[in-house]
Design a protein around this motif. Structure first.
Motif, short mmCIF file in Angstrom:
data_model
loop_
_atom_site.label_atom_id
_atom_site.label_comp_id
_atom_site.label_asym_id
_atom_site.label_seq_id
_atom_site.Cartn_x
_atom_site.Cartn_y
_atom_site.Cartn_z
N PRO A 49 -3.48 16.84 15.82
CA PRO A 49 -4.82 17.91 15.62
C PRO A 49 -5.15 18.45 16.71
O PRO A 49 -6.17 19.21 16.67
CB PRO A 49 -5.63 16.75 15.11
N LYS A 50 -5.34 18.09 17.95
CA LYS A 50 -5.69 18.32 18.94
C LYS A 50 -5.26 19.95 19.53
O LYS A 50 -5.99 20.64 20.07
CB LYS A 50 -5.25 17.48 20.46
N LEU A 51 -3.98 20.17 19.17
CA LEU A 51 -3.68 21.72 19.24
C LEU A 51 -4.72 22.65 18.61
O LEU A 51 -4.78 23.57 19.38
CB LEU A 51 -2.36 21.73 18.59
N ALA A 52 -5.26 22.37 17.40
CA ALA A 52 -6.04 23.32 17.02
C ALA A 52 -7.41 23.73 17.61
O ALA A 52 -8.17 24.59 17.27
CB ALA A 52 -6.41 22.65 15.56
N GLU A 53 -7.63 22.78 18.57
CA GLU A 53 -8.77 23.07 19.46
C GLU A 53 -8.73 23.78 20.63
O GLU A 53 -9.71 24.14 21.10
CB GLU A 53 -9.19 21.53 19.93
N LEU A 54 -7.46 24.31 20.82
CA LEU A 54 -7.12 25.25 21.93
C LEU A 54 -7.72 26.57 21.62
O LEU A 54 -7.43 26.96 20.24
CB LEU A 54 -5.82 25.13 22.20
N GLN A 55 -7.87 27.49 22.62
CA GLN A 55 -7.95 28.94 22.18
C GLN A 55 -6.69 29.57 21.67
O GLN A 55 -5.53 28.94 21.98
CB GLN A 55 -8.34 29.92 23.70
N GLU A 56 -6.71 30.73 21.07
CA GLU A 56 -5.51 31.02 20.33
C GLU A 56 -4.15 31.28 21.34
O GLU A 56 -3.11 31.00 20.79
CB GLU A 56 -6.06 32.42 19.25
N TRP A 57 -4.60 32.00 22.40
CA TRP A 57 -3.26 32.03 23.19
C TRP A 57 -2.76 31.02 23.81
O TRP A 57 -1.83 30.84 23.71
CB TRP A 57 -3.83 33.08 24.53
N SER A 58 -3.75 29.99 24.19
CA SER A 58 -3.21 28.84 24.67
C SER A 58 -2.38 28.11 23.67
O SER A 58 -1.49 27.45 23.78
CB SER A 58 -4.47 27.96 25.18
N LEU A 59 -3.04 28.01 22.36
CA LEU A 59 -2.40 27.30 21.31
C LEU A 59 -1.04 27.84 21.03
O LEU A 59 -0.18 27.14 20.94
CB LEU A 59 -3.16 27.70 19.98
#
Length: 522
Positions: free
Chosen positions: A119-129
């Motif tokens: 779930p931590k992935l969804a916390e990143l900004q879209e480019w970083s994700l």
């Protein structure tokens, strides 16, 4: 009243304005140089499976697992640009091409759904994700896990794109010296390095090399789909299309499939192009690693930065007056071969004005710049290439001359910052980056001199680069150096053409205005 500085004061103020506006940037550059690695990434830092899928494997994945419908286009890998799509039959203007199913797209939502990072992935900004997802997929392949839905696509991606993220720091400093692109390139590198640190704080198993490669791929292949609210996506197959300046065919979603409607007819065997947007050659170089031949990009401009002099006795009041009308104390303006925006002169007249009473500044800002508010404070985004009809240059005829003298000084200073002679840069820019340099009258060309010493060991007399694979993006460092050199010099020559034309026209205007003033006073 707004008093106009004398000629000497105007020149001094202009030079100081420019120097002070970039003073903080220079300090940042010095810090960045100390922190930057000498080379972006060694080949062993890129996950080994990247670039190992053949063209046939990729096409089988597209037509099989991804259910790509029958196409009027063929994938070709030996074009001057490398990969590209070529018409296999006649393509008419407005035909619906590509028709890539929605399930093929890698969007933020799809990346979160397919990732095993949690779930931590969804916390990143879209480019970083998206970068984290690509790096995760590539590293999983390296560990023998090819179960990912996009495993074949990741294996088919190029190992290197030629974008500035892959440039050694020495090349960034030397090839972009004197150009505003230098600051843009370093901004790009610094922002990516910061993003990598942030991503690895949450996912230390993602290596810096894999993440840097992932960002490089994103900057060169990510597509923004207007019909989906500007959603970002990697679009396999569509990302094989190359850009052509002036092209008005855009990749977009249409009824649940990504399509391209060409803006002209193509005959069988012709390469079909898309537009990456109205981008100057400097942006194409930084993101994609190429620049069109000099004079072929109608979207080229030189970015001129102006700002309030911090030493101005009314610096704070001027900054506040500008902010009150939606502008910033430092703004960028585009210079083009076709001219420059009137707002540049209006803005300059305000930052140079010297009223006896600082309480007049809000009114002067309104007089100079009314109607030129900018969303987000970015004046150039709205005024680029356009001449305004509202607002005025403060100070009357004397003010008109003063701001043009300032502009002439700035263009002259900008031209002097380029290290090479214009003749040398033109010699390099005229070369074909896929072929060896040509000597003129028995002399070693400037193109050869620009390259690293061992280039001569790699470039053969037949004009071909050995060990070059356009499909997987594997080229020897001398080949990459050659490509970078030619592309960077094309940008430099284009910028210098704009600066020289602006300088010439402005000085002609100054002479005419002074002659008219003398006639009136006679």
């Amino acid at each position: 009243r707004a008093r106009v500085p004398r000629r000497r004061a105007a020149v001094s103020r202009a030079s100081s304005t420019r120097a002070r506006a970039i003073e903080n940037e220079t300090a940042t550059e010095a810090t960045a140089e100390e922190a930057m690695p000498e080379s972006r990434a060694a080949d062993e830092d890129i996950p080994a499976p990247v670039g190992t899928a053949t063209k046939e494997e990729f096409m089988a994945w597209m037509t099989g697992a991804q259910r790509l419908p029958g196409q009027k286009l063929d994938l070709v890998v030996d074009l001057p640009e490398g990969r590209g799509l070529v018409a296999r039959e006649e393509v008419r203007k407005g035909d619906s091409l590509l028709e890539i199913p929605d399930a093929t797209l890698i969007t933020v939502g799809r990346a979160v759904a397919e990732s095993k990072l949690g779930p931590k992935l969804a916390e990143l900004q879209e480019w970083s994700l998206l970068a984290a997802f690509l790096a995760e997929q590539a590293l999983a392949l390296e560990q023998g896990d090819d179960s990912g839905v996009f495993a074949v696509y990741v294996r088919a991606l190029p190992r290197r794109t030629g974008g500035v993220l892959d440039w050694p720091e020495a090349d960034v400093a030397s090839l972009l010296a004197g150009s505003p692109s230098l600051r843009a390139a370093r901004d790009r590198q610094e922002s990516v390095e910061a993003a990598i640190v942030e991503i690895r704080g949450a996912f230390p198993q993602l290596t810096p090399g894999a993440l840097r490669w992932a960002f490089d791929v994103l900057f060169s292949r990510l597509i923004r789909l207007p019909s989906r609210g500007g959603e970002l996506a990697l679009v396999p197959w569509a990302d094989m299309l190359n850009h052509k300046p002036g092209c008005e065919a855009y990749i977009d979603d249409a009824a649940g499939a990504v399509c391209l409607r060409p803006d002209r007819r193509y005959r069988p065997g012709e390469q079909v192009f898309a537009s990456y947007g109205a981008r100057p050659s400097s942006e194409l170089l930084i993101s994609y690693g190429f620049a069109p031949p000099v004079g072929e990009n109608p979207d080229d401009f030189y970015e001129l930065v102006l700002g309030v002099d911090p030493d101005d006795r009314y610096a704070d009041q001027k900054a506040a007056a500008l902010r009150n009308i939606g502008l910033r104390p430092v703004e960028a303006f585009p210079l083009r071969l076709s001219g420059y925006p009137k707002q540049l002169l209006q803005y300059a007249s305000f930052i140079l004005c010297d009223p006896e009473d600082p309480s007049e500044l809000p009114e002067l800002a309104q007089r100079a710049l009314v109607g030129n508010k900018a969303l987000g404070g970015v004046l150039g985004a709205l005024t680029r290439g356009k001449r305004g009809t509202q607002g005025e240059v403060l100070g009357g005829d004397a003010g008109e001359i003063a701001v043009r003298e300032m502009l002439a000084d700035l263009t002259t200073d900008a031209l002097a910052r380029y290290p090479n002679s214009l003749e040398k840069d033109r010699d390099i820019a005229a070369q074909d980056p896929s072929k060896p340099f040509k000597s003129k009258k028995g002399k070693k060309s400037a193109f050869a001199a620009e390259l690293i010493d061992d280039t001569k060991e790699v470039i053969g007399n037949d004009g071909a680069f050995p060990d070059a694979d356009a499909w997987v993006g594997v080229f020897s460092e001398p080949v990459r150096q050659t490509q970078r050199s030619v592309a960077a010099v094309r940008v430099r020559v284009g910028e210098r053409r704009i600066l020289a034309k602006t300088d010439s026209e402005v000085r002609l205007q100054i002479r005419k205005m002074k002659a008219d003033a003398m006639t009136k006073s006679a």
